[in-house]
Design an enzyme around this catalytic site. Structure first.
Site, short mmCIF file in Angstrom:
data_model
loop_
_atom_site.label_atom_id
_atom_site.label_comp_id
_atom_site.label_asym_id
_atom_site.label_seq_id
_atom_site.Cartn_x
_atom_site.Cartn_y
_atom_site.Cartn_z
N THR A 1 -8.95 1.23 -9.50
CA THR A 1 -8.45 -0.01 -8.89
C THR A 1 -8.62 -1.18 -9.87
O THR A 1 -9.48 -1.15 -10.74
CB THR A 1 -9.20 -0.31 -7.56
OG1 THR A 1 -9.09 0.83 -6.72
CG2 THR A 1 -8.65 -1.52 -6.82
N THR B 1 -4.04 -0.40 -7.09
CA THR B 1 -4.81 0.80 -7.38
C THR B 1 -3.98 2.08 -7.49
O THR B 1 -2.86 2.16 -6.97
CB THR B 1 -5.86 1.01 -6.25
OG1 THR B 1 -6.75 2.06 -6.61
CG2 THR B 1 -5.22 1.34 -4.93
N SER C 1 -7.86 1.07 3.36
CA SER C 1 -8.32 0.64 2.03
C SER C 1 -9.55 -0.24 2.16
O SER C 1 -9.84 -0.78 3.23
CB SER C 1 -7.18 -0.16 1.38
OG SER C 1 -7.64 -0.77 0.20
N SER C 2 -10.25 -0.38 1.05
CA SER C 2 -11.36 -1.35 0.99
C SER C 2 -10.97 -2.56 0.15
O SER C 2 -11.80 -3.46 -0.07
CB SER C 2 -12.59 -0.71 0.35
OG SER C 2 -13.02 0.37 1.11
N GLY D 1 -13.58 -0.99 -7.30
CA GLY D 1 -14.91 -0.43 -6.97
C GLY D 1 -14.94 0.41 -5.71
O GLY D 1 -16.02 0.63 -5.16
N GLY D 2 -13.77 0.86 -5.21
CA GLY D 2 -13.77 1.74 -4.03
C GLY D 2 -14.52 1.08 -2.88
O GLY D 2 -14.27 -0.08 -2.55
N ASN E 1 -6.07 4.59 -6.78
CA ASN E 1 -7.24 5.13 -6.09
C ASN E 1 -8.29 5.54 -7.12
O ASN E 1 -9.00 4.71 -7.63
CB ASN E 1 -6.89 6.26 -5.14
CG ASN E 1 -8.07 6.55 -4.21
OD1 ASN E 1 -8.92 5.70 -4.01
ND2 ASN E 1 -8.13 7.75 -3.67
N ARG F 1 0.84 -1.20 0.00
CA ARG F 1 0.00 0.00 0.00
C ARG F 1 0.88 1.25 0.00
O ARG F 1 1.97 1.25 0.60
CB ARG F 1 -0.84 -0.04 1.27
CG ARG F 1 -1.80 1.12 1.48
CD ARG F 1 -2.94 1.09 0.55
NE ARG F 1 -4.08 1.88 1.00
CZ ARG F 1 -5.07 2.24 0.19
NH1 ARG F 1 -5.06 1.90 -1.09
NH2 ARG F 1 -6.08 2.93 0.65
N ASP G 1 -7.76 8.49 0.59
CA ASP G 1 -8.28 7.37 1.38
C ASP G 1 -8.07 7.58 2.89
O ASP G 1 -8.58 6.80 3.70
CB ASP G 1 -7.64 6.04 0.95
CG ASP G 1 -8.47 5.34 -0.12
OD1 ASP G 1 -9.62 5.76 -0.35
OD2 ASP G 1 -7.97 4.38 -0.74
#
Ligand code: GLY
Length: 562
Positions: free
Chosen positions: A372, A390, A443-444, A464-465, A392, A97, A414
């Site tokens: 992403t 990603t 993050s998701s 897809g955030g 983002n 990340r 984020d």
């Protein structure tokens, strides 16, 4: 549970909901499979494994290929997460990340009266987190790769040098961001095209060819040091960005213990913080098992309502409790404990809706962005790799590093820039995810592997955030509870709730009017989006053959096996 029995009876008496999918099986293979967002990248991964590489080699090659042919999200200027399961059943996770630059500060996106200025964290140089992708791929390869690093980067170099043909979606996304490219860059990068991009045009990326050449020849140092590192720092200076050479020198990916949970006898292997994906998915699956969600008629109003009820509570937890555990004491074991979850889901009444707590700062609709990207790989030895990566937002910060030809992320968005102010996905945040120098933003991303009776079963993930977690959740239920093929599980219509804003998102044109009416009668405010998620998954079927499931309907995704 009486209410549940009543609900099941009610569901049984109702006309079947519209599930507008054509039954379909994805590509199959006996030995290996790749599912990714672009056919060219998938084919690179397949070829690497045919040449003797394993799933990790293929993952590195697919990742670099995506950075060329899928510039909106495939990247070297972003970051991501890898979850993997070795053929012998051992599991692991790598966090690559992005990080907040060392010069970042908690209030850096607030104006003089303390208001959140969203543009600063989403577009331009100050939105950029320290990239982790190249260090991540290098680390993964050092530890688990079999083939020469050079041969894994070379296919991407070939695409950049010789060019690749734009898909319709690829052309449309480049056209969509023309104004932002002009706003964010202090020069004219290749993506700016006043005549417009068209399907079939060839994209040649000379500067990126050189950058990838440095990475091929010098590994991670080819990106973080030398000419490319210099170009990145100069780009920062051109636009008041705050990343320094020290940030690049000190960036390290981190090996983490995956979040391991269970669902109906399956083992679920997910990504821990700084992704919220693994914990949130485990909480959702616990709730799904507790309330027998999978016994309801698929995508009926009861099914969607119950799913939304679970999602509201899980996303509320995400908001308050989750952040980078190297900086914040994330209460992971409590969040996953049955006692906590039983109490957490206690208020759920099956046939009615609980309103989310009222927000004071207005409702920010979700942006329909294909930010992403995810890819899933299984090799002939049985190793499985699930990677979500990603920039983002789509095309990240829209800043392309002059001379180096790659886009930088806007991952700083984020973070929770101001508790209570939603980010670009409408997600709220708290102290746990406040900006601190060197911290990773929450993050998701939910790269996931599912095991059944000790055998690999599903490799899954999606962009897809904020909708990533719920898309993975639904796809897993589709396979386990509704016995769908991988392709059908991916094709099926999706819904999403994230607590705040208090809205139920559904895909436009995929649910019947009567079903929408029922959901509205329960009390849901419905918000239609074009798509929710864009899955790239692999299923190991009962006969041990592999089936790819790629979201061709929602994008250019493509799986192939042999
Ligand atoms: N940037 C999207 C995520 O990490 O969730």
């Amino acid at each position: 549970m009486k209410k549940l029995a009543f609900l099941i009876l009610l569901a049984a008496c109702q006309p079947k909901p519209t599930v507008q999918t054509i039954p379909e099986t994805g590509p199959t293979g006996k030995s290996a499979m790749v599912a990714s967002a672009h056919p060219l990248a998938t084919k690179v991964g397949v070829q690497i494994m045919k040449d003797g590489g394993n799933a990790f080699d293929a993952a590195v090659a697919v990742k670099f290929a995506l950075s060329v042919v899928y510039p909106q999200a495939g990247n070297i200027g972003g970051g991501g997460f890898a979850v993997f399961r070795m053929a012998n059943g051992s599991v692991g996770a790598l966090d690559f990340r992005e990080k907040a630059p060392l010069a970042a500060s908690r209030d850096m996106y607030l104006d003089e009266v303390g208001e959140f200025t969203e543009d600063l964290s989403t577009i331009g140089h100050q939105a950029v987190g320290v990239p982790g992708s190249v260090a991540g791929m290098w680390e993964l390869h050092q530890e688990y790769g079999k083939m020469e690093w050079q041969s894994l980067v070379q296919p991407a170099i070939d695409f950049a040098f010789e060019g690749f043909s734009l898909t319709k979606n690829g052309a449309s996304i480049l056209n969509h961001y023309q104004d932002e490219f002009i706003e964010a860059n202090k020069y004219t990068p290749w993506m700016i095209n006043k005549d417009g991009w068209k399907e079939g045009m060839t994209v040649i990326q000379r500067e990126l060819t050189a950058t990838l050449g440095f990475i091929r020849d010098s590994g991670r140092d080819g990106f973080y040091k030398g000419i490319v590192g210099d170009q990145l720092i100069k780009e920062m200076m051109r636009g008041n960005g705050i990343i320094t050479q020290e940030d690049l020198d000190t960036y390290e990916p981190v090996w983490r213990d995956p979040v391991v949970s269970t669902y109906k006898g399956h083992k679920i292997i997910g990504m821990p913080p700084p992704s919220s994906g693994g914990i949130a998915l485990a909480q959702l699956l616990y709730g799904a098992e507790k309330f027998d969600l999978g016994d309801l008629s698929h995508n009926s109003s009861e099914y969607i309502n119950l799913m939304a009820e679970l999602e509201k509570r899980v996303y509320a937890d995400r908001t308050i409790h989750l952040g980078d555990m190297d900086f914040y004491d994330t209460p992971q074991s409590t969040l996953l404990s049955p006692n906590y979850l039983d109490e957490r889901f206690d208020g759920i009444a099956m046939n009615s809706m609980t309103s989310s707590i009222e927000i004071t700062n207005g409702v920010i609709p979700l942006k329909e962005s294909e930010q992403t990207t995810h890819f899933s790989i299984v090799d002939s030895e049985g190793n499985a790799v699930s990677i979500t990566t990603t920039l983002n937002g789509s095309m990240g910060s829209k800043v392309m590093v002059k001379g180096a030809g790659f886009l930088l992320n806007n991952e700083m968005d984020d973070f929770s820039a101001k508790p209570g102010s939603p980010n670009m996905f409408g997600l709220l945040g708290s102290e746990a995810n406040a900006i601190e120098p060197g911290k990773r933003m929450l993050s998701s991303m939910t790269p996931t592997i599912v095991e059944k009776e000790g055998q690999l079963r599903i490799v899954a993930g999606t962009p897809g955030g904020s909708t990533i977690i719920t898309s993975v959740f639904q796809t897993i239920l589709n396979v386990i509870d509704y016995d769908m093929t991988m392709q059908d599980a991916v094709n099926a219509p999706r819904a999403h709730h994230q607590w705040m804003p208090d809205m139920l998102y559904i895909e436009k044109g995929r649910l019947s009017e009567s079903l929408i009416n029922e959901l509205e009668q329960i009390g849901h405010e419905i918000n239609e989006r074009k798509y929710i998620g864009k899955m790239d998954c692999i299923l190991v079927r009962d006969d041990a053959t592999l089936e790819g499931g790629s979201d061709r309907m929602r994008g250019d995704s493509y799986s192939e096996g042999f």
